[in-house]
Design an enzyme around this catalytic site. Structure first.
Site, PDB file in Angstrom:
ATOM      1  N   HIS A  50       0.851  -1.184   0.000  1.00  0.00           N
ATOM      2  CA  HIS A  50       0.000   0.000   0.000  1.00  0.00           C
ATOM      3  C   HIS A  50       0.895   1.245   0.000  1.00  0.00           C
ATOM      4  O   HIS A  50       2.053   1.194   0.440  1.00  0.00           O
ATOM      5  CB  HIS A  50      -0.895   0.010   1.244  1.00  0.00           C
ATOM      6  CG  HIS A  50      -2.073  -0.919   1.157  1.00  0.00           C
ATOM      7  ND1 HIS A  50      -3.133  -0.869   2.038  1.00  0.00           N
ATOM      8  CD2 HIS A  50      -2.358  -1.915   0.281  1.00  0.00           C
ATOM      9  CE1 HIS A  50      -4.019  -1.799   1.713  1.00  0.00           C
ATOM     10  NE2 HIS A  50      -3.571  -2.455   0.662  1.00  0.00           N
ATOM     11  N   GLU A  52       1.016   3.845   1.875  1.00  0.00           N
ATOM     12  CA  GLU A  52       1.553   4.258   3.178  1.00  0.00           C
ATOM     13  C   GLU A  52       2.758   3.415   3.588  1.00  0.00           C
ATOM     14  O   GLU A  52       3.763   3.940   4.085  1.00  0.00           O
ATOM     15  CB  GLU A  52       0.484   4.128   4.276  1.00  0.00           C
ATOM     16  CG  GLU A  52      -0.772   4.950   4.060  1.00  0.00           C
ATOM     17  CD  GLU A  52      -1.860   4.168   3.326  1.00  0.00           C
ATOM     18  OE1 GLU A  52      -1.560   3.469   2.333  1.00  0.00           O
ATOM     19  OE2 GLU A  52      -3.021   4.268   3.752  1.00  0.00           O
ATOM     20  N   CYS A  80      -6.100   1.810   5.866  1.00  0.00           N
ATOM     21  CA  CYS A  80      -6.687   0.547   6.322  1.00  0.00           C
ATOM     22  C   CYS A  80      -6.055   0.174   7.667  1.00  0.00           C
ATOM     23  O   CYS A  80      -5.160   0.864   8.158  1.00  0.00           O
ATOM     24  CB  CYS A  80      -6.445  -0.554   5.289  1.00  0.00           C
ATOM     25  SG  CYS A  80      -4.742  -1.152   5.239  1.00  0.00           S
ATOM     26  N   CYS A  83      -2.199  -0.241   7.491  1.00  0.00           N
ATOM     27  CA  CYS A  83      -1.450   1.012   7.358  1.00  0.00           C
ATOM     28  C   CYS A  83      -1.579   1.886   8.600  1.00  0.00           C
ATOM     29  O   CYS A  83      -0.624   2.564   8.992  1.00  0.00           O
ATOM     30  CB  CYS A  83      -1.896   1.756   6.107  1.00  0.00           C
ATOM     31  SG  CYS A  83      -1.431   0.857   4.604  1.00  0.00           S
TER      32      CYS A  83
END
Lengths: 147, 147
Positions: A50, A52, A80, A83
């Site tokens: 992801h 992040e 999420c 993260c």
């Protein structure tokens, strides 16, 4: 704040072009951007890739320390659970995000838990350039559906 | 189950030797180990380099897909929020861990939320070889304190 979020949106646009869910992240330290990344789950075939996570990894490499306590992170979408946890683990002091995640697996429950336990001093700002961040995601999923 | 947890404990011991918090993880698919890893936060200077994240990345590389829905993961310690999220994101079907995390930032709240939302079919088993897993951690932190 808008300056950094604009860069995060640019990152999200790169993800869009690659057919990845368009999410971008920027890590800044003392007013300077030190890392930028976008979602690469499909390209890297890695569920942890992801925006992040990649931005946190780049920022840590940049400053040579896993402790990012002088840093802040800008993300186009509410992080999420993975993260959010990564942001806490890295000791980032401020999180700013654009679009809210509509699923129940978003940040709400964690934030509530955090407030309750009062263990983290992280500041959280939401809704910064929300419309731009949200539109990218909506366009992306509309395009996917129409295919 | 014990067979895989033993390997995870071996991984945790490698972390111990390196001066890292001793946590190990194993990903298995259809009864075969496809990835093993241990905590490397200090060595990699990366707050995301927990055993679970590294094992999930290795497993995905091994099978060439971020979807690990035919896989299960064994971890010596109850996963933190980041790693719990990574396990969900990767669609791993079963999580087995040894020692329970005593902090309030553990899996409890997430598991509760999951049950409530009924969105994930992941099976979770805890306390497998708990004493061995816990002893490693206790020895590590005792040694740190005594230094």
């Amino acid at each position: 704040m808008r300056k950094f979020m604009k860069e995060a949106i640019n990152e999200a646009k790169k993800a869009y072009e690659m057919g990845e869910v368009p999410v971008g992240a920027v890590v800044a330290k003392e007013g300077q951007i030190i890392a930028m990344a976008h979602n690469m789950v499909e390209a890297k075939k890695d569920a942890t890739a992801h925006a992040e996570i990649l931005a946190i990894q780049k920022a840590a490499e940049e400053i040579g320390d896993w402790r990012l306590d002088k840093c802040e992170i800008y993300v186009t979408l509410e992080p999420c659970i993975m993260c959010t946890g990564a942001i806490f683990n890295s000791r980032i002091k401020r999180l700013t995000y654009g679009a809210k995640e509509s699923s129940e697996m978003g940040l709400e429950i964690i934030r509530w838990e955090l407030k309750k336990s009062n263990k983290s001093g992280i500041e959280i700002y939401e809704g910064i350039m929300e419309n731009e961040c949200k539109k990218l995601l909506e366009d992306f999923f509309k395009e996917k559906r129409d295919k």
